[in-house]
Design a protein around this motif. Structure first.
Motif, PDB file in Angstrom:
ATOM      1  N   MET A 258      18.654 -15.669 -43.345  1.00 14.15           N
ATOM      2  CA  MET A 258      17.474 -15.812 -42.505  1.00 14.15           C
ATOM      3  C   MET A 258      16.476 -14.686 -42.776  1.00 14.15           C
ATOM      4  O   MET A 258      15.283 -14.894 -42.625  1.00 14.15           O
ATOM      5  CB  MET A 258      17.924 -15.840 -41.047  1.00 14.15           C
ATOM      6  N   ASP A 259      16.971 -13.519 -43.172  1.00 15.48           N
ATOM      7  CA  ASP A 259      16.066 -12.402 -43.462  1.00 15.48           C
ATOM      8  C   ASP A 259      15.078 -12.758 -44.563  1.00 15.48           C
ATOM      9  O   ASP A 259      13.904 -12.412 -44.479  1.00 15.48           O
ATOM     10  CB  ASP A 259      16.850 -11.150 -43.856  1.00 15.48           C
ATOM     11  N   ASP A 260      15.557 -13.493 -45.584  1.00 13.09           N
ATOM     12  CA  ASP A 260      14.665 -13.903 -46.675  1.00 13.09           C
ATOM     13  C   ASP A 260      13.573 -14.837 -46.166  1.00 13.09           C
ATOM     14  O   ASP A 260      12.416 -14.730 -46.563  1.00 13.09           O
ATOM     15  CB  ASP A 260      15.448 -14.593 -47.793  1.00 13.09           C
ATOM     16  N   LEU A 261      13.944 -15.748 -45.289  1.00 11.78           N
ATOM     17  CA  LEU A 261      12.958 -16.674 -44.731  1.00 11.78           C
ATOM     18  C   LEU A 261      11.926 -15.914 -43.899  1.00 11.78           C
ATOM     19  O   LEU A 261      10.724 -16.180 -44.008  1.00 11.78           O
ATOM     20  CB  LEU A 261      13.641 -17.746 -43.880  1.00 11.78           C
ATOM     21  N   LEU A 262      12.368 -14.967 -43.100  1.00 12.15           N
ATOM     22  CA  LEU A 262      11.428 -14.187 -42.293  1.00 12.15           C
ATOM     23  C   LEU A 262      10.491 -13.367 -43.168  1.00 12.15           C
ATOM     24  O   LEU A 262       9.285 -13.292 -42.897  1.00 12.15           O
ATOM     25  CB  LEU A 262      12.184 -13.288 -41.321  1.00 12.15           C
TER      26      LEU A 262
ATOM     27  N   PHE B 133       9.596 -14.132 -46.235  1.00 16.82           N
ATOM     28  CA  PHE B 133       8.711 -15.124 -46.840  1.00 16.82           C
ATOM     29  C   PHE B 133       7.616 -15.525 -45.860  1.00 16.82           C
ATOM     30  O   PHE B 133       6.427 -15.546 -46.199  1.00 16.82           O
ATOM     31  CB  PHE B 133       9.529 -16.352 -47.259  1.00 16.82           C
ATOM     32  N   LEU B 134       8.009 -15.831 -44.634  1.00 15.34           N
ATOM     33  CA  LEU B 134       7.054 -16.290 -43.627  1.00 15.34           C
ATOM     34  C   LEU B 134       6.035 -15.202 -43.294  1.00 15.34           C
ATOM     35  O   LEU B 134       4.832 -15.467 -43.201  1.00 15.34           O
ATOM     36  CB  LEU B 134       7.807 -16.735 -42.374  1.00 15.34           C
ATOM     37  N   ARG B 135       6.486 -13.980 -43.152  1.00 11.16           N
ATOM     38  CA  ARG B 135       5.561 -12.877 -42.865  1.00 11.16           C
ATOM     39  C   ARG B 135       4.589 -12.656 -44.020  1.00 11.16           C
ATOM     40  O   ARG B 135       3.408 -12.364 -43.797  1.00 11.16           O
ATOM     41  CB  ARG B 135       6.337 -11.614 -42.553  1.00 11.16           C
ATOM     42  N   ALA B 136       5.059 -12.812 -45.247  1.00 10.20           N
ATOM     43  CA  ALA B 136       4.173 -12.663 -46.410  1.00 10.20           C
ATOM     44  C   ALA B 136       3.114 -13.758 -46.432  1.00 10.20           C
ATOM     45  O   ALA B 136       1.948 -13.501 -46.744  1.00 10.20           O
ATOM     46  CB  ALA B 136       4.987 -12.678 -47.706  1.00 10.20           C
ATOM     47  N   ARG B 137       3.491 -14.990 -46.075  1.00 11.74           N
ATOM     48  CA  ARG B 137       2.514 -16.079 -46.040  1.00 11.74           C
ATOM     49  C   ARG B 137       1.495 -15.842 -44.931  1.00 11.74           C
ATOM     50  O   ARG B 137       0.303 -16.116 -45.109  1.00 11.74           O
ATOM     51  CB  ARG B 137       3.194 -17.429 -45.817  1.00 11.74           C
ATOM     52  N   ILE B 138       1.943 -15.349 -43.783  1.00 10.79           N
ATOM     53  CA  ILE B 138       1.030 -15.061 -42.680  1.00 10.79           C
ATOM     54  C   ILE B 138       0.040 -13.979 -43.103  1.00 10.79           C
ATOM     55  O   ILE B 138      -1.161 -14.080 -42.838  1.00 10.79           O
ATOM     56  CB  ILE B 138       1.814 -14.647 -41.423  1.00 10.79           C
ATOM     57  N   GLU B 139       0.535 -12.952 -43.766  1.00 10.02           N
ATOM     58  CA  GLU B 139      -0.352 -11.883 -44.241  1.00 10.02           C
ATOM     59  C   GLU B 139      -1.375 -12.429 -45.237  1.00 10.02           C
ATOM     60  O   GLU B 139      -2.558 -12.107 -45.153  1.00 10.02           O
ATOM     61  CB  GLU B 139       0.475 -10.772 -44.882  1.00 10.02           C
TER      62      GLU B 139
ATOM     63  N   GLN C 237       1.254 -16.464 -33.251  1.00  8.97           N
ATOM     64  CA  GLN C 237       2.427 -17.000 -32.560  1.00  8.97           C
ATOM     65  C   GLN C 237       3.645 -17.067 -33.485  1.00  8.97           C
ATOM     66  O   GLN C 237       4.764 -16.753 -33.075  1.00  8.97           O
ATOM     67  CB  GLN C 237       2.128 -18.402 -31.998  1.00  8.97           C
ATOM     68  N   ILE C 238       3.430 -17.475 -34.729  1.00  7.73           N
ATOM     69  CA  ILE C 238       4.534 -17.534 -35.690  1.00  7.73           C
ATOM     70  C   ILE C 238       5.077 -16.134 -35.935  1.00  7.73           C
ATOM     71  O   ILE C 238       6.297 -15.919 -35.963  1.00  7.73           O
ATOM     72  CB  ILE C 238       4.095 -18.203 -37.004  1.00  7.73           C
ATOM     73  N   ASP C 239       4.186 -15.164 -36.092  1.00  9.25           N
ATOM     74  CA  ASP C 239       4.625 -13.789 -36.292  1.00  9.25           C
ATOM     75  C   ASP C 239       5.403 -13.289 -35.076  1.00  9.25           C
ATOM     76  O   ASP C 239       6.420 -12.608 -35.222  1.00  9.25           O
ATOM     77  CB  ASP C 239       3.430 -12.884 -36.585  1.00  9.25           C
TER      78      ASP C 239
ATOM     79  N   ALA D  28      13.149 -23.549 -34.953  1.00  4.38           N
ATOM     80  CA  ALA D  28      11.686 -23.511 -34.832  1.00  4.38           C
ATOM     81  C   ALA D  28      11.054 -22.767 -36.004  1.00  4.38           C
ATOM     82  O   ALA D  28      10.047 -23.221 -36.561  1.00  4.38           O
ATOM     83  CB  ALA D  28      11.293 -22.851 -33.514  1.00  4.38           C
ATOM     84  N   ILE D  29      11.642 -21.666 -36.403  1.00  5.51           N
ATOM     85  CA  ILE D  29      11.104 -20.892 -37.526  1.00  5.51           C
ATOM     86  C   ILE D  29      11.200 -21.704 -38.810  1.00  5.51           C
ATOM     87  O   ILE D  29      10.268 -21.726 -39.621  1.00  5.51           O
ATOM     88  CB  ILE D  29      11.828 -19.543 -37.640  1.00  5.51           C
ATOM     89  N   ARG D  30      12.299 -22.402 -39.006  1.00  4.04           N
ATOM     90  CA  ARG D  30      12.457 -23.240 -40.209  1.00  4.04           C
ATOM     91  C   ARG D  30      11.421 -24.366 -40.240  1.00  4.04           C
ATOM     92  O   ARG D  30      10.873 -24.682 -41.288  1.00  4.04           O
ATOM     93  CB  ARG D  30      13.865 -23.799 -40.281  1.00  4.04           C
ATOM     94  N   VAL D  31      11.169 -24.963 -39.080  1.00  2.00           N
ATOM     95  CA  VAL D  31      10.165 -26.034 -39.007  1.00  2.00           C
ATOM     96  C   VAL D  31       8.774 -25.483 -39.330  1.00  2.00           C
ATOM     97  O   VAL D  31       8.030 -26.073 -40.121  1.00  2.00           O
ATOM     98  CB  VAL D  31      10.182 -26.706 -37.614  1.00  2.00           C
TER      99      VAL D  31
END
Length: 85
Positions: A1-5, A7-13, A41-43, A65-68
């Motif tokens: 899950m750390d990798d997904l988080l 990844f998601l934070r990098a996309r948000i940035e 909200q995602i962050d 929810a984070i995966r979705v």
């Protein structure tokens, strides 16, 4: 899950930088009002997940929810199929 988080934070940035560029080039009125609060909200969900006790019964729902939400970046080359909900 750390990798997904990560990844998601990098996309948000990246998205936030893109929005800042658009605002600088074309003015703030060129931005879609609804998308920026969604990035926040995602962050916030990602931060909540990181701070959550693994024994917390809400963790499974938050993971889902984070995966979705991450699926919106499924076309990104760094997205991993195992992250799908």
């Amino acid at each position: 899950m750390d990798d997904l988080l990560m990844f998601l934070r990098a996309r948000i940035e990246e998205d936030n930088h893109a929005y800042a560029y658009v605002a600088q080039m074309f003015g703030a009125e060129a931005l879609v009002d609804g998308h920026l609060p969604m990035l926040d909200q995602i962050d916030m969900l990602a931060r909540d997940y990181t701070a959550m006790d693994p024994a917390d019964t809400r963790q499974a729902g938050l993971t889902y929810a984070i995966r979705v939400l991450a699926q919106s970046y499924a076309e990104h080359p760094a997205y991993q199929q195992e992250w799908r909900p």
